[in-house]
Design a protein around this motif. Structure first.
Motif, PDB file in Angstrom:
ATOM      1  N   LYS A 148     -43.451  35.999 -19.045  1.00  0.00           N
ATOM      2  CA  LYS A 148     -43.191  37.320 -19.780  1.00  0.00           C
ATOM      3  C   LYS A 148     -43.786  37.279 -21.061  1.00  0.00           C
ATOM      4  N   LYS A 165     -51.180  19.025 -23.309  1.00  0.00           N
ATOM      5  CA  LYS A 165     -51.477  20.105 -21.961  1.00  0.00           C
ATOM      6  C   LYS A 165     -49.777  21.235 -22.665  1.00  0.00           C
ATOM      7  N   TYR A 193     -37.530  33.548 -31.893  1.00  0.00           N
ATOM      8  CA  TYR A 193     -36.359  34.748 -31.364  1.00  0.00           C
ATOM      9  C   TYR A 193     -35.480  33.257 -30.950  1.00  0.00           C
ATOM     10  N   PRO A 202     -48.826  24.662 -20.679  1.00  0.00           N
ATOM     11  CA  PRO A 202     -47.925  24.904 -19.427  1.00  0.00           C
ATOM     12  C   PRO A 202     -49.190  25.573 -18.610  1.00  0.00           C
ATOM     13  N   LEU A 203     -48.583  25.244 -17.375  1.00  0.00           N
ATOM     14  CA  LEU A 203     -49.755  25.858 -15.668  1.00  0.00           C
ATOM     15  C   LEU A 203     -48.935  26.571 -15.035  1.00  0.00           C
ATOM     16  N   THR A 204     -49.164  27.436 -14.544  1.00  0.00           N
ATOM     17  CA  THR A 204     -48.360  28.482 -13.980  1.00  0.00           C
ATOM     18  C   THR A 204     -48.949  27.964 -12.683  1.00  0.00           C
ATOM     19  N   THR A 205     -47.511  27.647 -11.348  1.00  0.00           N
ATOM     20  CA  THR A 205     -47.783  27.298 -10.479  1.00  0.00           C
ATOM     21  C   THR A 205     -47.377  28.651  -8.868  1.00  0.00           C
ATOM     22  N   HIS A 240     -40.631  22.439 -21.154  1.00  0.00           N
ATOM     23  CA  HIS A 240     -40.955  23.921 -20.383  1.00  0.00           C
ATOM     24  C   HIS A 240     -42.625  24.298 -20.194  1.00  0.00           C
ATOM     25  N   GLY A 241     -42.313  25.639 -18.884  1.00  0.00           N
ATOM     26  CA  GLY A 241     -43.174  26.310 -18.165  1.00  0.00           C
ATOM     27  C   GLY A 241     -44.125  26.907 -19.253  1.00  0.00           C
ATOM     28  N   SER A 242     -44.771  28.079 -18.693  1.00  0.00           N
ATOM     29  CA  SER A 242     -45.796  29.104 -19.309  1.00  0.00           C
ATOM     30  C   SER A 242     -44.997  30.617 -19.760  1.00  0.00           C
ATOM     31  N   ALA A 243     -43.883  30.262 -19.619  1.00  0.00           N
ATOM     32  CA  ALA A 243     -42.985  31.317 -20.040  1.00  0.00           C
ATOM     33  C   ALA A 243     -43.769  32.937 -19.664  1.00  0.00           C
ATOM     34  N   ALA A 260     -43.570  33.161 -28.109  1.00  0.00           N
ATOM     35  CA  ALA A 260     -42.763  31.291 -27.696  1.00  0.00           C
ATOM     36  C   ALA A 260     -42.497  30.378 -29.178  1.00  0.00           C
ATOM     37  N   ASP A 261     -41.650  29.882 -28.814  1.00  0.00           N
ATOM     38  CA  ASP A 261     -41.538  28.963 -29.916  1.00  0.00           C
ATOM     39  C   ASP A 261     -42.450  27.537 -29.566  1.00  0.00           C
ATOM     40  N   LEU A 290     -35.462  25.385 -23.660  1.00  0.00           N
ATOM     41  CA  LEU A 290     -36.585  24.106 -23.140  1.00  0.00           C
ATOM     42  C   LEU A 290     -37.473  24.649 -24.692  1.00  0.00           C
ATOM     43  N   ASN A 310     -49.935  20.944 -12.528  1.00  0.00           N
ATOM     44  CA  ASN A 310     -49.135  19.915 -13.611  1.00  0.00           C
ATOM     45  C   ASN A 310     -48.394  18.515 -12.208  1.00  0.00           C
ATOM     46  N   GLU A 342     -46.988  16.786 -22.945  1.00  0.00           N
ATOM     47  CA  GLU A 342     -46.290  18.137 -23.063  1.00  0.00           C
ATOM     48  C   GLU A 342     -45.160  18.840 -22.987  1.00  0.00           C
TER      49      GLU A 342
END
Ligand code: NAD
Length: 359
Positions: A285, A67, A333, A69-72, A280-283, A292-293, A261, A82, A277
């Motif tokens: 930005k 899975k 990065y 990440p999913l934004t809450t 970390h979350g959905s980052a 993203a890593d 994270l 989640n 999963e």
């Protein structure tokens, strides 16, 4: 026939990370038949729920999911998908290995901790009363009658309960994990000095369960002291077992110890089903920026391969990820000396480097 696995790509950076992870898993040679099931805010707009039954049905069928990440939404809107997934599928154990890989920048040289977080109860059970509602006034009255203590009338209320059954189950999980992974010590973490009936119960049950595992050392720590000790001397600890909220917070603290994270994997495990999963979350930005890593989700996939019995492929993928990180060239990065390092590569290029290592 390959392994059937449900894939929830997630939102924010989730889809990019999921695609990169699918590619490196394919490069191990293990055949996976992915059942792709979307969930979250965009699905809510179309299907009226962020977690449609088809997603749960797929996971119940395959018994294994990866899975993103999913934004809450914060404060308002739908409850965390989640958390709902863990509750619906009774994924009571959240397993988060925090191991420092060579080449990842961290203040510590060696960290190798296992965080076992209880997933099903505590303040995450969703027993909440919104400020200003009639039910909330009623519960405040009721509590005042029972305890003689009255909360301010303008309070919002969240109820915390810890049970013997769920505590026994998670502490046993931690000890069984320690035993089968040749770990030496389990530390239970609580705030039993203040919350005598919830955390006090957690501590009493943990101590009782520990007696069944004489081959593994056991101790307990108060959560605030635990935070300080983890920052000062993480090498003193091995497997940590915690109620839900402390487990959530300490997971991120431990992710910080091993470089952030971007490199912290995880799994939510029940008796029948496992969902893998990243911590970390959905980052948001970084959405769509190929920035993203992917390591945290890829290491979650390493855990998934082990769970599927593909130990050789899991070891090879772990080794390839470790080698690319140690080399420090084709990394995102967050794994460079400074976040604005112009030599940082994108998510998909890091996946390419890991695939080259695997071949
Ligand atoms: P987050 O983990 O998304 O991001 C925090 C910061 O960590 C980011 O700004 C970024 O600097 C860094 N980061 C996170 N993942 C990274 C990666 N793969 N590569 C590089 N840097 C990374 O946490 P948040 O901002 O608190 O949450 C954003 C959303 O994600 C919220 O809606 C939250 O509810 C949700 N969330 C979901 C899960 C899950 O799906 N299990 C977990 C945590 C948070």
């Amino acid at each position: 026939m390959g392994h059937a696995v449900t894939l929830i790509p997630g939102d924010g950076v989730g889809p990019e990370l999921s695609l990169a992870t699918q590619r490196v898993v394919a490069a191990t040679g293990v055949k996976i038949e992915w059942e792709i099931e979307n969930a979250g805010a965009e699905v809510m707009a179309v299907e009226g729920t962020p977690l449609p039954k088809r997603v749960l049905d797929s996971i119940r069928r395959t018994r294994v999911a990866l899975k993103g990440p999913l934004t809450t939404p914060v404060g308002t809107g739908f409850r965390s998908v989640n958390v709902a997934l863990r509750q619906e599928l009774d994924l009571y154990a959240c397993l988060r290995p925090c191991k420092k890989y060579r080449g990842v920048r961290s203040r510590y040289d060696e960290v190798d901790l296992i965080v076992v977080r209880e997933n099903s109860e505590d303040l995450y059970a969703g027993i909440e009363f919104q400020q200003g509602k009639p039910d909330t006034a009623e519960i405040i009255d009721h509590i005042a009658r029972l305890t003689g203590k009255r909360m301010p009338a303008d309070s919002g209320v969240s109820i915390k309960g810890l049970s013997i059954g769920a505590t026994r189950r998670i502490v046993r999980f931690a000890f069984d994990y320690a035993r089968s992974n040749r770990r030496k010590k389990v530390t239970s973490v609580h705030k039993a000095n203040i919350m005598k009936y919830s955390d006090g119960l957690f501590l009493a049950v943990a101590t009782e369960v520990a007696a069944d595992y004489p081959d593994i050392a056991y101790e307990d720590r108060i959560v605030d002291n635990m935070c300080m000790q983890l920052v000062q001397k993480p090498d003193l600890y091995d497997v940590l077992v915690l109620p839900n909220l402390y487990g959530d917070i300490i997971s991120d603290l431990c992710a910080g110890l091993i470089g952030g994270l971007g490199v912290a994997p995880g799994a939510n495990i029940g008796d029948e089903i496992a969902v893998f999963e990243a911590t970390h979350g959905s980052a948001p930005k970084y959405t769509g920026m190929n920035k993203a890593d992917p390591v945290a989700l890829m290491l979650s996939a390493v855990m998934m391969l082990e769970h599927l019995g593909e130990r050789d492929a899991a070891g090879r993928l772990d080794g390839a990820i470790a080698a690319v990180i140690a080399e420090g060239r084709a990394v995102t990065y967050d794994l460079k000396p400074t976040p604005d390092d112009p030599t940082a590569v994108g998510t998909s290029q890091m996946a390419d480097a890991i695939i080259s290592r695997l071949q």
